[in-house]
Design an enzyme around this catalytic site. Structure first.
Site, short mmCIF file in Angstrom:
data_model
loop_
_atom_site.label_atom_id
_atom_site.label_comp_id
_atom_site.label_asym_id
_atom_site.label_seq_id
_atom_site.Cartn_x
_atom_site.Cartn_y
_atom_site.Cartn_z
N GLU B 64 2.14 11.74 -6.47
CA GLU B 64 3.47 11.22 -6.78
C GLU B 64 4.38 12.27 -7.41
O GLU B 64 5.58 12.29 -7.15
CB GLU B 64 3.35 10.00 -7.69
CG GLU B 64 2.61 8.81 -7.05
CD GLU B 64 1.09 8.93 -7.11
OE1 GLU B 64 0.57 9.90 -7.71
OE2 GLU B 64 0.40 8.05 -6.56
N HIS B 115 5.97 -3.12 -7.62
CA HIS B 115 4.85 -3.60 -8.43
C HIS B 115 5.09 -3.39 -9.93
O HIS B 115 4.19 -3.03 -10.68
CB HIS B 115 3.54 -2.94 -8.01
CG HIS B 115 3.12 -3.31 -6.60
ND1 HIS B 115 3.84 -2.94 -5.50
CD2 HIS B 115 2.07 -4.03 -6.15
CE1 HIS B 115 3.26 -3.41 -4.41
NE2 HIS B 115 2.18 -4.08 -4.77
N GLN B 127 -2.14 -0.48 -13.15
CA GLN B 127 -1.17 -0.56 -12.05
C GLN B 127 0.14 -1.23 -12.49
O GLN B 127 1.05 -1.40 -11.70
CB GLN B 127 -1.74 -1.36 -10.86
CG GLN B 127 -3.22 -1.15 -10.59
CD GLN B 127 -3.54 0.20 -9.98
OE1 GLN B 127 -3.02 0.55 -8.95
NE2 GLN B 127 -4.40 0.97 -10.63
C1 TPP Z 1 -2.06 7.60 -9.04
C2 TPP Z 1 -2.31 6.48 -8.09
N1 TPP Z 1 -1.57 6.38 -6.98
C3 TPP Z 1 -1.77 5.37 -6.12
C4 TPP Z 1 -2.73 4.42 -6.38
C5 TPP Z 1 -2.90 3.24 -5.45
N2 TPP Z 1 -4.17 3.36 -4.71
C6 TPP Z 1 -5.26 2.67 -5.08
S1 TPP Z 1 -6.59 3.03 -4.15
C7 TPP Z 1 -5.70 4.12 -3.19
C8 TPP Z 1 -6.37 4.86 -2.08
C9 TPP Z 1 -7.55 5.62 -2.58
O1 TPP Z 1 -8.25 6.21 -1.53
P1 TPP Z 1 -9.58 6.97 -1.82
O2 TPP Z 1 -9.41 7.87 -3.00
O3 TPP Z 1 -10.01 7.63 -0.57
O4 TPP Z 1 -10.58 5.82 -2.30
P2 TPP Z 1 -11.74 5.05 -1.49
O5 TPP Z 1 -11.63 5.40 -0.05
O6 TPP Z 1 -13.01 5.56 -2.06
O7 TPP Z 1 -11.53 3.61 -1.77
C10 TPP Z 1 -4.37 4.17 -3.62
C11 TPP Z 1 -3.33 4.99 -3.01
C12 TPP Z 1 -3.47 4.56 -7.57
N3 TPP Z 1 -4.41 3.66 -7.93
N4 TPP Z 1 -3.27 5.59 -8.39
#
Ligand code: TPP
Ligand code: MG
Lengths: 273, 321
Positions: B64, B115, B127
């Site tokens: 971000e 959100h 969140q």
């Molecule tokens: C700083 C931040 N940005 C966005 C999110 C929203 N978010 C939650 S899970 C996710 C995707 C994560 O993907 P990954 O790290 O590959 O996790 P996995 O595949 O193991 O679930 C996002 C963008 C967050 N929790 N924190």
């Protein structure tokens, strides 16, 4: 708790944990099944075999530290911690409900045995580095294990902490990348490609071990190699399958953050019988 | 006695969804409009823009801070970028970038945080953005918008695009009550009186606008005449309307889905103190992080319902001379 290095026993525990995770998320009606299932062998192998910890004495100062940096995958951590005896098994089905110890993302206010409150991606490796440095200052044996998502490591802070850990030769720090190739909006390669990933970590001064993340023996070897590595932190790149163990969830971005319906859960539990 | 307020509050779309719709419209009208997201395009609703204008959509991955500064760079080069993420990540991870690359040089960047607040429910505090208005208002030169419903969001997105300078727009996750008929005109910096009243003024923004209208109805049945004013613009503040409310009703309640510290309430209080001192009460989150639960349970537990606004109005009336 009964620790074990027996692969068959660890596999049996892993399967039971997958079942629990699916039931928890179904009961909650929301949550993140895909990344919980892909990390199951990693979390089970660490808690039941590799890590030095004592559920009867959760704040033992010289314990190894576990940080789920990808905090949205907390169902697998809660299931494993409850199985170890850190927290009540009979409350697992209150996941994400008001007042539950099992909050939507790990929250030390509700579950003090956790090492960190996570959920905002990108913070965990820095925390683990700090804990590893504290252990070094104390002359203790404590090691820090940080589980990262592959999407998560797009955060710049991950690479700041990686550079610092390499520079300071923090060899009691282990990063585990759950390389399941899927993040929230889709496939990692379409959103922000990570390759060549092993080269990236190596160039930051890390020892890198690649392993199939659903092969418990391979993970045991990887963590063993990390323990004997002197003068460098180790990154275990765990090649995994998002949604592992449930045919219709495997490799399907839809189940990143969507709970199964009760019918889907029943089918999934049959596959994991 | 017929309710003077006569407000029907049917459920409408979520403000984040309205943002996504408005952004596509903007994209069709103005080729300079570009969008950025950080792996949340299905949740922020920038996905529709990305689909229609793939060449004008920048996927930043989960990064971000980088996204905000890329947006500032695009803005400095004549584009009109809308950078979107969950409010908590856009504001908190991107704050230094907002300060030094957007506010300080006064570039034309639009940041949309979805959100916001605690009404996201089960995901919990990591969140939940409960300080985004405070952070955004602390950036000199920023315009800070917090629409209460889909119509307000659609109009404010248009105004944000037309405005030259950095803008933050706060959006929510759940479907919310419709306050305005489609096409209603808005103006940056202008509040909107929704309910006439003379005993006390309820100033609200976002989700708490509907709750305040309901509170006014409840108060009316007790013989209390409550004015309700929506503040879709948090900064610059409509000081005229605040001074009038203080003068004419002599008591003010401010209600917001935000920490009381640094929110709309303290901004209104400053204006009241400077122009026409009057007793005030504040409805918001009190010095804590929330937790997981259903949105309804959390709004109840953390005191963000019509009941809480009405109770604050009764308290402030006791202090009114
Ligand atoms: C700083 C931040 N940005 C966005 C999110 C929203 N978010 C939650 S899970 C996710 C995707 C994560 O993907 P990954 O790290 O590959 O996790 P996995 O595949 O193991 O679930 C996002 C963008 C967050 N929790 N924190
Ligand atoms: Mg992933």
């Amino acid at each position: 708790m009964q620790k074990t290095s027996d692969v068959a026993q660890l596999a049996a525990i892993t399967k039971a944990m997958r079942r629990t995770v699916l039931q928890m998320i179904t009961e909650a009606g929301s949550g993140h099944p895909g990344g919980s299932l892909s990390a199951a062998e990693i979390v089970v192998t660490l808690f039941f075999d590799v890590m030095r910890h004592d559920p009867a004495n959760p704040k033992w100062p010289d314990r190894d530290r576990f940080i789920l940096s990808k905090g949205h995958c907390c169902p697998i951590l809660y299931a494993v911690m409850a199985e170890c005896g850190y927290c009540p098994k009979d409350k697992l089905m209150t996941l994400r409900k008001l007042g539950s110890p099992y909050q939507g993302h790990p929250d030390v206010r509700f579950l003090p045995a956790l090492e960190a409150s996570t959920g905002s991606l990108g913070l965990g490796l820095s925390l683990g580095l700090g804990m590893a440095l504290a252990a070094r200052l104390n002359g203790g044996k404590s090691r820090s294990y940080v589980v990262l998502g592959d999407g998560e490591i797009q955060e710049g802070q991950v690479w700041e902490s990686a550079m610092a850990a390499g520079f300071h030769r923090v060899d009691n720090l282990v990063a585990i990348v759950d390389y399941n190739q899927i993040q929230l909006d889709g496939f990692v390669k379409d959103i922000m490609e990570l390759e060549p990933l092993a080269d990236k970590w190596r160039s930051f001064g890390w020892h890198v071990v690649e392993a199939y993340g659903h092969d418990i023996a391979a993970l045991q070897n990887a963590f063993g190699e990390a323990s004997s590595m002197k003068g460098k932190p180790t990154c275990v790149i765990a090649h995994t399958i998002k949604g592992k163990g449930v045919s219709f969830m495997e490799g399907n971005p839809k189940y990143h953050g969507q709970a199964p319906t009760r019918e889907e859960c029943a089918r999934a539990l049959q596959e994991l019988a | 006695m017929p309710a003077k307020t006569k407000y029907e509050l049917p459920l409408g779309a979520a403000t984040r969804e309205a943002f996504g719709k408005a952004l596509v419209e903007l994209g069709r009208e103005n080729p300079n409009v570009v969008a950025l997201d950080a792996d949340l395009s299905k949740s922020t609703y920038t996905a529709a823009f990305a689909k229609e204008f793939p060449g004008r959509f920048v996927e930043c991955g989960i990064a971000e801070a980088n996204m905000i500064a890329i947006g500032a760079g695009l803005a400095s080069s004549g584009k009109i970028p809308f950078a979107a993420s969950f409010s908590v990540f856009a504001m908190n991870k991107g704050f230094e970038q907002l300060r030094v690359t957007a506010a300080y040089p006064n570039v034309n960047l639009k940041v949309v945080g979805t959100h916001s607040g605690i009404s996201i429910g089960e995901d919990g505090p990591s969140q939940m953005s409960v300080e985004d208005l405070s952070l955004a208002c602390s950036l000199p030169g920023f315009t800070v918008l917090c629409p209460a419903d889909e119509t307000a969001m659609i109009e404010l997105v248009k105004l944000a695009a037309a405005h030259v300078g950095p803008v933050f727009i706060r959006a929510g996750r759940p479907k919310v009550a419709k306050i305005y008929e489609a096409g209603r005109q808005f103006k940056i910096g202008e509040s909107i009186e929704l309910v006439e009243g003379s005993d006390v003024t309820l100033i609200a923004t976002g989700l708490l606008v509907a709750e305040s209208i309901r509170a006014a109805e409840a108060l009316e049945s007790e013989g209390i005449s409550a004015r309700v004013i929506d503040f879709p613009t948090i900064k610059p503040l409509d000081r005229e309307a605040i001074a009038r409310a203080a003068r004419e009703t002599g008591a003010i309640v401010v209600a917001e889905e935000h920490l009381v510290d640094g929110g709309l309430g303290v901004r209104v209080a400053q204006a009241v103190a400077e122009m026409h001192p009057a007793p005030m009460e504040f409805v918001g989150i009190q010095n804590t992080y929330a937790e997981s639960g259903t949105p309804e349970q959390l709004l109840d537990k953390y005191g963000l319902l019509a009941r809480d606004v009405a109770a604050a109005a009764r308290r402030v009336l006791k202090r009114k001379r």
